[in-house]
Design a protein around this motif. Structure first.
Motif, PDB file in Angstrom:
ATOM      1  N   VAL A  27       0.822  -1.214   0.000  1.00  0.00           N
ATOM      2  CA  VAL A  27       0.000   0.000   0.000  1.00  0.00           C
ATOM      3  C   VAL A  27       0.853   1.261   0.000  1.00  0.00           C
ATOM      4  O   VAL A  27       0.408   2.299  -0.503  1.00  0.00           O
ATOM      5  CB  VAL A  27      -1.011   0.045   1.167  1.00  0.00           C
ATOM      6  N   ASN A 130      -5.413  -2.583   1.243  1.00  0.00           N
ATOM      7  CA  ASN A 130      -5.176  -4.018   1.067  1.00  0.00           C
ATOM      8  C   ASN A 130      -5.780  -4.709   2.269  1.00  0.00           C
ATOM      9  O   ASN A 130      -5.483  -4.372   3.410  1.00  0.00           O
ATOM     10  CB  ASN A 130      -3.679  -4.321   0.969  1.00  0.00           C
ATOM     11  N   THR A 132      -6.729  -8.509   3.862  1.00  0.00           N
ATOM     12  CA  THR A 132      -6.487  -9.948   3.759  1.00  0.00           C
ATOM     13  C   THR A 132      -7.255 -10.680   4.850  1.00  0.00           C
ATOM     14  O   THR A 132      -7.312 -10.209   5.996  1.00  0.00           O
ATOM     15  CB  THR A 132      -4.983 -10.273   3.871  1.00  0.00           C
ATOM     16  N   ASN A 149      -7.173 -11.940  -0.826  1.00  0.00           N
ATOM     17  CA  ASN A 149      -6.251 -10.814  -0.851  1.00  0.00           C
ATOM     18  C   ASN A 149      -6.950  -9.728  -1.659  1.00  0.00           C
ATOM     19  O   ASN A 149      -6.935  -9.749  -2.880  1.00  0.00           O
ATOM     20  CB  ASN A 149      -4.914 -11.212  -1.467  1.00  0.00           C
ATOM     21  N   TRP A 151      -7.728  -5.906  -2.898  1.00  0.00           N
ATOM     22  CA  TRP A 151      -7.141  -4.587  -3.158  1.00  0.00           C
ATOM     23  C   TRP A 151      -8.269  -3.665  -3.585  1.00  0.00           C
ATOM     24  O   TRP A 151      -8.973  -3.944  -4.556  1.00  0.00           O
ATOM     25  CB  TRP A 151      -6.078  -4.658  -4.257  1.00  0.00           C
TER      26      TRP A 151
END
Length: 183
Positions: A27, A130, A132, A149, A151
């Motif tokens: 990031v 981001n 997760t 994951n 974004w």
């Protein structure tokens, strides 16, 4: 002897290039990008989202819309958000997910939801987030724990795009592509 040394150097170079090609963005690469994403500002109020899941070959497997009702408040001195997501799939099925997101420090987030195993971890800078986490995904009567994951990129103050890779045991299962629109 000289040919072996050249061959080793070439193989070593190829190996290093392949490692660099596999590296993931961070990031911090987006820290200067505008508009700046403030999760508590963007995910506040009502949002609409439109998405699809594609398998690893790129074929669309599911299409869906999401109605999100979001709000934030201070809890124990920390910004805490609730995202109430109502999914409707093209086949008519429906799903609900309610996220609780806590900003633990500037640009750092922890999230929970009933179908998230443990905690989701978020890191934000500039226009990017981001995210997760492991999701307990029901498929034909069986629950699979799959890794996401995510974004997210704020494109305009009202539009955000999301691309999420889904994997199991490190193997790619597919991608979720989603566009958010803030009303």
């Amino acid at each position: 002897m000289k040919k072996m040394r050249i061959l080793r150097c070439l193989l070593g170079g190829i190996f290093l290039l392949s490692l660099l090609a596999c590296s993931s963005p961070t990031v911090t690469q987006y820290a200067a990008e505008k508009p700046t994403l403030d999760l508590s500002e963007y995910f506040n109020g009502t949002l609409d989202a439109y998405g699809m899941f594609t398998d690893r070959s790129g074929a669309v497997q599911k299409r869906f819309t999401v109605l999100i009702k979001a709000n934030w408040r201070m809890v124990d001195g920390k910004k805490t958000g609730t995202l109430d997501e109502s999914f409707e799939y093209a086949d008519g099925s429906k799903q609900k997910r309610i996220w609780t997101i806590v900003e633990t420090s500037p640009g750092k987030y922890i999230g929970t939801a009933d179908d998230v195993v443990g905690q989701a971890l978020g890191d934000s800078a500039g226009n990017a987030l981001n995210w997760t986490y492991t999701l307990a995904l029901p498929v034909e009567g069986t629950i699979y724990h799959v890794q996401f994951n995510d974004w997210m990129y704020l494109i305009t103050p009202k539009v955000m795009l999301n691309k999420a890779k889904m994997s199991k045991f490190g193997f790619d299962l597919g991608e979720v592509t989603l566009s958010f629109y803030k009303r």
